[in-house]
Design a protein around this motif. Structure first.
Motif, PDB file in Angstrom:
ATOM      1  N   VAL A  98       0.835  -1.204   0.000  1.00 41.77           N
ATOM      2  CA  VAL A  98       0.000   0.000   0.000  1.00 41.77           C
ATOM      3  C   VAL A  98       0.869   1.254   0.000  1.00 41.77           C
ATOM      4  CG1 VAL A  98      -1.727   1.315   1.282  1.00 41.77           C
ATOM      5  CG2 VAL A  98      -1.932  -1.169   1.117  1.00 41.77           C
ATOM      6  N   SER A  99       1.870   1.279   0.877  1.00 47.92           N
ATOM      7  CA  SER A  99       2.736   2.459   0.979  1.00 47.92           C
ATOM      8  C   SER A  99       3.453   2.733  -0.342  1.00 47.92           C
ATOM      9  CB  SER A  99       3.761   2.262   2.095  1.00 47.92           C
ATOM     10  OG  SER A  99       3.127   2.139   3.345  1.00 47.92           O
ATOM     11  N   THR A 100       3.993   1.693  -0.953  1.00 48.64           N
ATOM     12  CA  THR A 100       4.717   1.871  -2.208  1.00 48.64           C
ATOM     13  C   THR A 100       3.791   2.349  -3.313  1.00 48.64           C
ATOM     14  OG1 THR A 100       6.285   0.130  -1.571  1.00 48.64           O
ATOM     15  CG2 THR A 100       6.220   0.750  -3.897  1.00 48.64           C
ATOM     16  N   ALA A 101       2.585   1.761  -3.384  1.00 46.99           N
ATOM     17  CA  ALA A 101       1.628   2.171  -4.412  1.00 46.99           C
ATOM     18  C   ALA A 101       1.278   3.646  -4.281  1.00 46.99           C
ATOM     19  CB  ALA A 101       0.371   1.311  -4.318  1.00 46.99           C
ATOM     20  N   LEU A 102       1.050   4.097  -3.050  1.00 45.04           N
ATOM     21  CA  LEU A 102       0.694   5.500  -2.835  1.00 45.04           C
ATOM     22  C   LEU A 102       1.876   6.427  -3.097  1.00 45.04           C
ATOM     23  CD1 LEU A 102      -1.599   5.259   0.315  1.00 45.04           C
ATOM     24  CD2 LEU A 102      -2.268   5.738  -2.029  1.00 45.04           C
ATOM     25  N   VAL A 103       3.081   5.981  -2.744  1.00 49.34           N
ATOM     26  CA  VAL A 103       4.266   6.790  -3.026  1.00 49.34           C
ATOM     27  C   VAL A 103       4.435   6.961  -4.536  1.00 49.34           C
ATOM     28  CG1 VAL A 103       6.800   6.779  -2.994  1.00 49.34           C
ATOM     29  CG2 VAL A 103       5.530   6.308  -0.908  1.00 49.34           C
ATOM     30  N   VAL A 104       4.241   5.878  -5.287  1.00 49.36           N
ATOM     31  CA  VAL A 104       4.388   5.944  -6.742  1.00 49.36           C
ATOM     32  C   VAL A 104       3.320   6.853  -7.351  1.00 49.36           C
ATOM     33  CG1 VAL A 104       4.235   4.614  -8.877  1.00 49.36           C
ATOM     34  CG2 VAL A 104       5.555   3.717  -6.949  1.00 49.36           C
ATOM     35  N   VAL A 105       2.066   6.705  -6.905  1.00 49.91           N
ATOM     36  CA  VAL A 105       0.975   7.509  -7.462  1.00 49.91           C
ATOM     37  C   VAL A 105       1.151   8.989  -7.119  1.00 49.91           C
ATOM     38  CG1 VAL A 105      -1.498   7.990  -7.339  1.00 49.91           C
ATOM     39  CG2 VAL A 105      -0.693   5.627  -7.524  1.00 49.91           C
ATOM     40  N   PHE A 106       1.294   9.289  -5.827  1.00 46.97           N
ATOM     41  CA  PHE A 106       1.385  10.687  -5.416  1.00 46.97           C
ATOM     42  C   PHE A 106       2.738  11.291  -5.781  1.00 46.97           C
ATOM     43  CE2 PHE A 106      -2.282   9.384  -3.035  1.00 46.97           C
ATOM     44  CZ  PHE A 106      -3.058  10.527  -2.965  1.00 46.97           C
ATOM     45  N   GLY A 107       3.790  10.470  -5.754  1.00 47.71           N
ATOM     46  CA  GLY A 107       5.085  10.965  -6.196  1.00 47.71           C
ATOM     47  C   GLY A 107       5.082  11.270  -7.682  1.00 47.71           C
ATOM     48  N   GLY A 108       4.431  10.399  -8.458  1.00 48.30           N
ATOM     49  CA  GLY A 108       4.332  10.650  -9.890  1.00 48.30           C
ATOM     50  C   GLY A 108       3.580  11.936 -10.188  1.00 48.30           C
ATOM     51  N   LEU A 109       2.492  12.178  -9.460  1.00 52.99           N
ATOM     52  CA  LEU A 109       1.737  13.421  -9.640  1.00 52.99           C
ATOM     53  C   LEU A 109       2.573  14.634  -9.241  1.00 52.99           C
ATOM     54  CD1 LEU A 109      -1.765  12.333  -8.272  1.00 52.99           C
ATOM     55  CD2 LEU A 109      -1.185  12.880 -10.652  1.00 52.99           C
ATOM     56  N   THR A 110       3.353  14.484  -8.174  1.00 54.70           N
ATOM     57  CA  THR A 110       4.214  15.581  -7.717  1.00 54.70           C
ATOM     58  C   THR A 110       5.195  15.996  -8.805  1.00 54.70           C
ATOM     59  OG1 THR A 110       4.066  14.888  -5.408  1.00 54.70           O
ATOM     60  CG2 THR A 110       5.954  16.255  -6.009  1.00 54.70           C
ATOM     61  N   ILE A 111       5.837  14.995  -9.407  1.00 55.63           N
ATOM     62  CA  ILE A 111       6.847  15.290 -10.430  1.00 55.63           C
ATOM     63  C   ILE A 111       6.195  15.743 -11.730  1.00 55.63           C
ATOM     64  CG2 ILE A 111       8.675  14.264 -11.838  1.00 55.63           C
ATOM     65  CD1 ILE A 111       9.270  12.413  -9.442  1.00 55.63           C
ATOM     66  N   TRP A 112       5.134  15.065 -12.135  1.00 55.97           N
ATOM     67  CA  TRP A 112       4.475  15.379 -13.400  1.00 55.97           C
ATOM     68  C   TRP A 112       3.891  16.795 -13.396  1.00 55.97           C
ATOM     69  CZ3 TRP A 112      -0.953  13.463 -15.118  1.00 55.97           C
ATOM     70  CH2 TRP A 112      -1.159  13.806 -16.444  1.00 55.97           C
TER      71      TRP A 112
END
Length: 203
Positions: free
Chosen positions: A74-88
């Motif tokens: 769960v933590s990794t999935a949320l990091v990838v999703v929200f991190g991706g939005l942060t960078i994008w």
């Protein structure tokens, strides 16, 4: 416990266990990477490094134990999703919201289990605890629900009222000690509701 369909053996018991060092690296390592890269560069570089570190931690956990904890998924999935939005979108708000979302997610999961009679906390943490009466698991679940909600509120207050660097420091060196202290504070509940292990009768 999970039985292997082919052999009927307990695959959970036979699974290699992670050492304290391995648990430290997989659970705290990515956060330290996040803090160091933010300190040396900025929040966007740190977010990218955090995403990579979380994925590496998952792979490392699988290679060492042939198991990835549900919370890590769960933590990794949320990091990838929200991190991706942060960078994008080049908006640091998304990575700052991630802890709030994950705290509320865990609170909702535990609350749903509590009302449906399923003690998800026992499923996740049971092997690390002594045998507990059902009442003990109910109380622990209630306490962790309240804790996760409180941490979600605290994260919202912190990221909205301090600088990004201060928030990163809080996430790395504040949230973890708070969680550790809270976990230790649950010891009286565990001791009060501890039960004697049931001995299996000889056939």
């Amino acid at each position: 416990m999970t039985d292997s369909p082919a052999t009927g053996t307990d695959t959970t018991a036979s699974r290699p266990k992670a050492s304290a060092r391995q648990r430290f690296l997989t659970e705290l390592g990515p956060l330290l990477v996040f803090f160091i890269v933010n300190w040396q560069a900025d929040i966007f570089a740190a977010t990218g490094a955090f995403m990579v570190a979380m994925i590496i931690a998952m792979i490392w956990s699988w290679l060492k134990t042939r198991h990835i904890a549900p919370m890590m998924w769960v933590s990794t999935a949320l990091v990838v999703v929200f991190g991706g939005l942060t960078i994008w979108l080049h908006d640091e708000m998304f990575i700052k919201l991630k802890p709030t979302i994950i705290y509320l997610f865990f609170a909702i999961v535990l609350l749903t289990g509590l009302f449906s009679g399923r003690m998800f906390l026992r499923t996740v943490m049971g092997p690390a605890f002594p045998p507990l009466a059902d009442r003990g698991w109910v109380l622990l679940t209630r306490n962790w629900i309240l804790f996760f909600v409180a941490m979600a509120v605290l994260n919202e207050i912190v990221w909205r009222s301090v600088s990004t660097d201060m928030w990163v420091a809080f996430k790395t060196f504040g949230a973890i000690p708070i969680t550790f202290v809270f976990a230790i504070a649950q010891t009286p509940v565990i001791m009060k509701h501890q039960t004697e292990p049931v001995e299996e009768s000889e056939s």
